[in-house]
Design a protein around this motif. Sequence first.
Motif, short mmCIF file in Angstrom:
data_model
loop_
_atom_site.label_atom_id
_atom_site.label_comp_id
_atom_site.label_asym_id
_atom_site.label_seq_id
_atom_site.Cartn_x
_atom_site.Cartn_y
_atom_site.Cartn_z
N SER A 189 -1.97 8.00 2.43
CA SER A 189 -3.02 7.09 1.98
C SER A 189 -2.99 6.86 0.47
CB SER A 189 -4.39 7.67 2.36
OG SER A 189 -4.61 8.90 1.67
N GLY A 190 -2.18 7.66 -0.22
CA GLY A 190 -2.18 7.57 -1.68
C GLY A 190 -3.22 8.47 -2.31
N ASP A 198 0.85 -1.19 0.00
CA ASP A 198 0.00 0.00 0.00
C ASP A 198 0.89 1.24 0.00
OD1 ASP A 198 0.92 0.42 2.61
OD2 ASP A 198 -0.89 -0.41 3.53
N ALA A 199 0.27 2.42 -0.03
CA ALA A 199 1.02 3.67 -0.16
C ALA A 199 2.02 3.85 0.97
CB ALA A 199 0.06 4.86 -0.22
N ARG A 200 1.61 3.58 2.20
CA ARG A 200 2.52 3.76 3.34
C ARG A 200 3.72 2.82 3.23
NH1 ARG A 200 2.01 6.21 8.01
NH2 ARG A 200 -0.24 6.53 7.72
N GLU A 201 3.48 1.60 2.82
CA GLU A 201 4.57 0.64 2.68
C GLU A 201 5.50 1.03 1.54
OE1 GLU A 201 2.31 -3.42 4.28
OE2 GLU A 201 2.03 -2.73 2.21
N HIS A 227 14.38 15.83 -10.92
CA HIS A 227 12.93 15.72 -11.09
C HIS A 227 12.50 14.25 -11.14
CE1 HIS A 227 8.94 17.12 -11.97
NE2 HIS A 227 8.89 16.45 -13.11
N ARG A 228 13.36 13.42 -11.71
CA ARG A 228 13.08 11.98 -11.76
C ARG A 228 12.93 11.42 -10.34
NH1 ARG A 228 17.64 7.68 -13.49
NH2 ARG A 228 16.47 5.73 -13.20
N ALA A 229 13.80 11.86 -9.43
CA ALA A 229 13.72 11.39 -8.05
C ALA A 229 12.38 11.76 -7.43
CB ALA A 229 14.86 11.98 -7.23
N LEU A 230 11.93 12.99 -7.67
CA LEU A 230 10.64 13.43 -7.14
C LEU A 230 9.50 12.60 -7.71
CD1 LEU A 230 8.82 15.40 -5.57
CD2 LEU A 230 8.91 16.92 -7.57
N LEU A 231 9.54 12.32 -9.00
CA LEU A 231 8.46 11.56 -9.64
C LEU A 231 8.42 10.11 -9.14
CD1 LEU A 231 8.53 12.84 -13.33
CD2 LEU A 231 7.08 13.58 -11.43
N ILE A 232 9.58 9.55 -8.83
CA ILE A 232 9.61 8.19 -8.27
C ILE A 232 8.90 8.18 -6.92
CG2 ILE A 232 11.10 6.38 -7.35
CD1 ILE A 232 13.18 7.24 -9.46
N LEU A 233 9.22 9.16 -6.09
CA LEU A 233 8.55 9.26 -4.79
C LEU A 233 7.06 9.48 -4.97
CD1 LEU A 233 8.42 9.49 -1.75
CD2 LEU A 233 9.21 11.85 -1.93
N ASP A 234 6.69 10.32 -5.94
CA ASP A 234 5.28 10.60 -6.17
C ASP A 234 4.53 9.35 -6.62
OD1 ASP A 234 3.11 12.62 -6.39
OD2 ASP A 234 3.17 12.04 -8.51
N ARG A 235 5.15 8.55 -7.48
CA ARG A 235 4.51 7.30 -7.90
C ARG A 235 4.36 6.34 -6.73
NH1 ARG A 235 7.88 7.89 -12.46
NH2 ARG A 235 9.31 6.28 -11.70
N GLY A 236 5.37 6.34 -5.84
CA GLY A 236 5.26 5.50 -4.67
C GLY A 236 4.12 5.93 -3.77
N LEU A 237 3.93 7.24 -3.66
CA LEU A 237 2.88 7.75 -2.79
C LEU A 237 1.50 7.61 -3.40
CD1 LEU A 237 2.19 9.29 -0.18
CD2 LEU A 237 2.58 11.42 -1.42
N ARG A 238 1.37 7.95 -4.69
CA ARG A 238 0.04 7.98 -5.31
C ARG A 238 -0.27 6.74 -6.13
NH1 ARG A 238 -1.48 12.65 -8.72
NH2 ARG A 238 0.64 12.67 -9.58
#
Length: 212
Positions: free
Chosen positions: A201-202, A87-90, A131-142
């Motif tokens: 929560s995503g 899930d998003a938290r994991e 920016h790639r690093a940010l997008l990776i985190l964003d994909r993990g979150l959302r």
Amino acid sequence: MGKERVAGDQYHHGNLHAALLDSALIVLTEKGVAGFSMRDAARRAGVSQSAPKHHFGDARGLLGALATRAYRQLCDRLESLDFAGLDARERVGCIAAEYVAFASENRAVFDLMWRMTQFDFTAPELAEQKHRALLILDRGLRGEGAAPASGTDPALLPSYAVWSLVHGYTTLALEGAIDSSNPDPLKGDLLPEMLALLDISGSPRRSTALED
């Protein structure tokens, strides 16, 4: 094809770029940003003092290339994480743990990555990797199905917040500023506990902070 001698071996010019980055990393690790010089990097690589100038221009160019490589390596590690069934938290927890591990294993270059006055941080390839690093985190979150977000998209605010927390914790731990009871705070339990306080929560709340 001409060759230049590097540390007793023969390197084609196409390999000299990587060899100079490797030698620059050694100098950076030993002397830090303040003590870094292209002359030392060239000496470590076993080439003339002018050789790095042909590839990087000056010390700022060499440090910028080293920072760019570090961002790429960090992103490659984050993208290799397996999020199946999480899930998003994991997912965020996995990203945070890998981020901390990278910083712990690469302290000198991790410090360099944020020294924006030491190199051209607007260079296209460097900006792309950041920016790639940010997008990776964003994909993990959302989640993987989330719509791509630009740098001014309010949907990125939760990702910026998580990155700020993880990076801030990592930096403070590296400087010995937190969790003094733990011999290695980067391997402690504080970061997971801090992440647990966030509403991950995503499905982030809508914010207008980045809107006009």
